[in-house]
Design a protein around this motif. Structure first.
Motif, mmCIF file in Angstrom:
data_model
loop_
_atom_site.group_PDB
_atom_site.id
_atom_site.type_symbol
_atom_site.label_atom_id
_atom_site.label_comp_id
_atom_site.label_asym_id
_atom_site.label_seq_id
_atom_site.Cartn_x
_atom_site.Cartn_y
_atom_site.Cartn_z
ATOM 1 N N LEU A 124 0.977 -1.402 -0.162
ATOM 2 C CA LEU A 124 -0.054 0.007 0.069
ATOM 3 C C LEU A 124 0.825 1.269 -0.110
ATOM 4 O O LEU A 124 0.487 2.356 -0.537
ATOM 5 C CB LEU A 124 -0.860 -0.127 1.150
ATOM 6 N N THR A 125 2.096 1.277 0.572
ATOM 7 C CA THR A 125 2.951 2.280 0.630
ATOM 8 C C THR A 125 3.505 2.797 -0.446
ATOM 9 O O THR A 125 4.228 3.476 -0.879
ATOM 10 C CB THR A 125 4.015 2.065 1.798
ATOM 11 N N GLY A 126 3.503 1.490 -1.510
ATOM 12 C CA GLY A 126 4.184 1.695 -2.908
ATOM 13 C C GLY A 126 5.709 1.285 -2.932
ATOM 14 O O GLY A 126 6.131 1.214 -3.987
ATOM 15 N N LEU A 127 6.142 1.054 -1.872
ATOM 16 C CA LEU A 127 7.489 0.657 -1.835
ATOM 17 C C LEU A 127 7.856 -0.696 -2.435
ATOM 18 O O LEU A 127 8.952 -0.538 -3.169
ATOM 19 C CB LEU A 127 7.947 0.295 -0.136
ATOM 20 N N ILE A 131 10.547 -0.795 -5.678
ATOM 21 C CA ILE A 131 11.923 -1.775 -5.546
ATOM 22 C C ILE A 131 12.087 -2.384 -6.602
ATOM 23 O O ILE A 131 13.128 -2.541 -7.357
ATOM 24 C CB ILE A 131 11.752 -2.571 -4.158
ATOM 25 N N ILE A 132 10.830 -2.991 -7.310
ATOM 26 C CA ILE A 132 10.946 -3.652 -8.416
ATOM 27 C C ILE A 132 11.511 -2.790 -9.590
ATOM 28 O O ILE A 132 12.113 -3.204 -10.333
ATOM 29 C CB ILE A 132 9.445 -4.336 -8.753
ATOM 30 N N ASN A 133 10.847 -1.703 -9.623
ATOM 31 C CA ASN A 133 11.210 -0.666 -10.910
ATOM 32 C C ASN A 133 12.801 -0.239 -10.543
ATOM 33 O O ASN A 133 13.274 0.362 -11.677
ATOM 34 C CB ASN A 133 10.265 0.618 -10.932
ATOM 35 N N ALA A 134 13.214 -0.167 -9.376
ATOM 36 C CA ALA A 134 14.659 0.230 -9.232
ATOM 37 C C ALA A 134 15.920 -0.775 -9.814
ATOM 38 O O ALA A 134 16.667 -0.622 -9.750
ATOM 39 C CB ALA A 134 14.582 0.548 -7.733
ATOM 40 N N ILE A 135 15.168 -2.262 -9.995
ATOM 41 C CA ILE A 135 16.164 -3.334 -10.455
ATOM 42 C C ILE A 135 16.743 -3.007 -11.831
ATOM 43 O O ILE A 135 15.781 -2.664 -12.808
ATOM 44 C CB ILE A 135 15.397 -4.463 -10.438
ATOM 45 N N PRO A 136 17.848 -2.605 -12.116
ATOM 46 C CA PRO A 136 18.364 -2.671 -13.290
ATOM 47 C C PRO A 136 17.880 -3.478 -14.540
ATOM 48 O O PRO A 136 17.461 -4.385 -14.096
ATOM 49 C CB PRO A 136 20.036 -2.699 -13.156
ATOM 50 N N VAL A 137 17.625 -2.821 -15.602
ATOM 51 C CA VAL A 137 17.175 -3.615 -16.588
ATOM 52 C C VAL A 137 17.951 -4.949 -17.194
ATOM 53 O O VAL A 137 17.400 -6.103 -17.254
ATOM 54 C CB VAL A 137 16.754 -2.825 -18.022
ATOM 55 N N ASP A 138 19.201 -4.778 -17.010
ATOM 56 C CA ASP A 138 19.768 -6.049 -17.353
ATOM 57 C C ASP A 138 19.700 -7.124 -16.173
ATOM 58 O O ASP A 138 19.416 -8.631 -16.718
ATOM 59 C CB ASP A 138 21.474 -5.661 -17.449
#
Length: 442
Positions: A124-127, A131-138
Motif C-alpha cells: 500500500l505504501t508503494g515501496l 523496489i521492482i522498478n529500481a532493479i536494473p534492466v539487465d
C-alpha cells in the motif's frame, strides 16, 4: 470483458485466453496433490498423526487460495498470472519449521498470516513497486533467463532425463524408461507444433501426451470423475489460535516470519518480471499496474493462511499459458475457474503426471532464456552479476537465492568500474540485506 481486458490492444481473443488459462492450470495442477502431501508430512511415517495437518482440508485450502489469488490478480492486476501455494515455501513450512524446529503447524500458519499482512501494508505504501522498478534492466532480463533455466531443469527432472548422481550431483537418466520416453515424445510433438507456429502448441502437446500415455498404460485411467469435497474445518482459522499462545512470540518465530517475507517477495518479483517480459507487458523497464499485481499476491497469502495453507505466490508455470497465447488477466480468471472445478473433479487430475507437464516446462524455458540477448554482455560489470543471477537459480534451486547473488555483485562491479551514479540507492540497501541473509539465515 473484451474492453476491460483490452483484448484488441494485446492482440488476443477469448479462445487464446481460455487455452492459455487452461494450459497454466494444467502446468501447475500438481500443486493440488503435492501441497497437501507436503504440509501433512505424509512422507514421514513415524510422525504422530495428531500433529499433522489434515490432508483433505489442505487440499481444499490449496484450491481455494489458488482460485482467489488468481481471480484478484486477473481482475485487479490484469496479468495472465496465476497464484498458488509456493513450492519451496511449503517445504520450508513443513520440514524446517514444523518437523525440524518442532513448532506447531498452527504457529507456522500464524507466521504466514503475519507475513501476508505485512506484505499488504508494504504494498500500500508503494515501496514494493518502487523496489521492482529500481532493479536494473539487465538484471531483470537475467532474472527471466535464470527462471527459464530453472524451470527447464525442473522439467528435465520431472521427465527423468536428468537424475541424481552421487559422483557428479546430476547425470543422464534412463532414456528407455516408459515415463521418460513419454516425456521425450511430448517434447518432440510440442517442438514440432511450436516450430510450425501453431497457437496453443504447449496445451495441445500436453493433451496428446496424456492420450498416448493412456494408450501405452503409462498413465492410469481415472477411476472416478466426481468426488465429494473434503471439510475445511480442521485448518480454517487455525492461524489465529497461535496469537493467544505466549510460546508463539519468540526470536525463532521472528526469523521464520522474515524468511517467509524474504523468499515470497523476491520469488514473486522475479516471476512477475519474467512473465511480464515474456508477454510483452513490460514498458520502459517498468511494470504497469505493478502495485495492483503485488497487492494480489499479498491478499492471496493472507487469505490462504486463514484457510490453512502456506504462502501463496505467483507461479512461473504461468509462462506456459503465455506461451499458449495468454496476454491478459482473463487467462488468470480461467485458471481460477479450473481450480474451483478441481474441488469436485479431483480424480481427473491424476492424468496430469510429471511426464505430461515436463515438456511444457522445458519448452517455456527455451522461450524465457531468449531474454539473454537483451543483456549487455560486452560490459563485464554487467555480465558478472547477470550471469551469477541466472546460473544461481537452477544450481541453488531457488529464484530468491539467484536474485540475492546478483544483487550482491551488482554494486561491487559497478563501484569498481566507477559507475556509482548509475546505482539506485535501493541496490545498496539490498546489498547489505542479502549479505546479512546469507550470514545469518543460510
Amino acid at each position: 470483458m473484451q474492453k476491460y481486458f483490452e483484448f484488441e490492444k494485446h492482440g488476443t481473443n477469448y479462445r487464446r485466453e481460455f487455452i492459455g488459462g487452461l494450459t497454466t492450470f494444467l502446468a501447475m495442477a500438481y500443486i493440488l496433490v503435492v501441497n497437501p502431501l507436503t504440509l501433512s508430512l505424509a512422507s514421514i511415517k513415524d510422525y504422530p498423526d495428531a500433529l499433522r495437518m489434515d490432508y483433505g482440508a489442505v487440499f481444499v485450502a490449496t484450491a481455494l487460495a489458488s482460485a482467489l489469488g488468481s481471480i484478484v490478480m486477473g481482475l485487479l492486476g490484469k496479468y495472465p498470472l496465476a497464484l498458488a501455494p509456493g513450492m519451496g515455501l511449503n517445504a520450508f513450512f513443513a520440514y524446517t519449521v514444523v518437523l525440524g524446529s518442532g513448532i506447531p503447524w498452527q504457529h507456522a500458519l500464524g507466521a504466514v498470516l503475519i507475513s501476508g499482512v505485512f506484505f499488504f501494508l508494504l504494498t500500500l505504501t508503494g515501496l514494493r513497486e518502487k523496489i521492482i522498478n529500481a532493479i536494473p534492466v539487465d538484471l531483470k532480463h537475467a532474472v527471466g533467463a535464470g527462471i527459464g533455466l530453472f524451470i527447464t531443469f525442473i522439467g528435465l527432472q520431472n521427465a527423468g532425463i536428468v537424475v541424481n548422481n552421487d559422483a557428479t550431483l546430476v547425470g543422464l537418466g534412463d532414456l528407455t524408461a516408459g515415463p521418460t520416453l513419454l516425456a521425450i515424445f511430448g517434447i518432440v510433438v510440442t517442438v514440432i507444433m511450436m516450430t510450425r507456429g501453431i497457437n496453443g502448441a504447449v496445451f495441445y502437446g500436453m493433451v496428446i501426451t496424456v492420450i498416448v500415455g493412456m494408450i501405452f498404460n503409462l498413465i492410469d485411467m481415472p477411476h472416478k470423475v466426481v468426488d465429494s469435497v473434503p471439510s475445511l474445518s480442521p485448518t480454517f482459522g487455525a492461524a489465529f489460535s497461535s496469537f493467544g499462545d505466549s510460546s508463539f512470540y519468540t526470536t525463532a518465530m521472528l526469523g521464520i516470519v522474515l524468511t517467509f517475507l524474504f523468499v515470497d517477495f523476491f520469488d514473486n518479483a522475479g516471476t512477475l518480471v519474467a512473465v511480464a517480459n515474456q508477454a510483452g507487458i513490460m514498458k520502459d523497464n517498468k511494470l504497469p499496474r505493478a502495485g495492483r499485481a503485488l497487492i494480489s499476491d499479498s491478499i492471496a497469502t493472507t487469505v490462504g493462511a486463514v484457510l490453512g495453507t502456506s504462502t501463496t505466490t505467483s507461479y512461473i508455470e504461468s509462462s506456459a499459458g503465455v506461451a499458449s497465447g495468454a496476454r491478459t488477466g482473463f487467462a488468470a480468471l480461467v485458471t481460477a475457474g479450473f481450480f474451483i472445478l478441481s474441488l469436485f473433479f479431483f480424480p481427473l487430475l491424476s492424468v496430469v503426471t510429471a511426464p505430461v507437464t515436463a515438456p511444457a516446462l522445458i519448452i517455456v524455458g527455451v522461450l524465457m532464456v531468449s531474454s539473454l540477448g537483451k543483456i549487455d554482455w560486452q560490459r563485464f560489470e554487467i555480465a558478472v552479476p547477470a550471469f551469477l543471477t541466472m546460473i544461481a537459480m537452477p544450481l541453488s534451486y531457488s529464484i530468491a537465492t539467484g536474485i540475492a547473488v546478483g544483487f550482491i555483485f551488482y554494486p561491487i562491479t559497478m563501484i569498481v568500474k566507477g559507475r556509482t551514479k548509475e546505482i539506485h540507492p535501493v541496490m545498496y540497501f539490498f546489498f547489505v540485506i542479502f549479505v546479512l541473509y546469507f550470514i545469518f539465515l543460510k
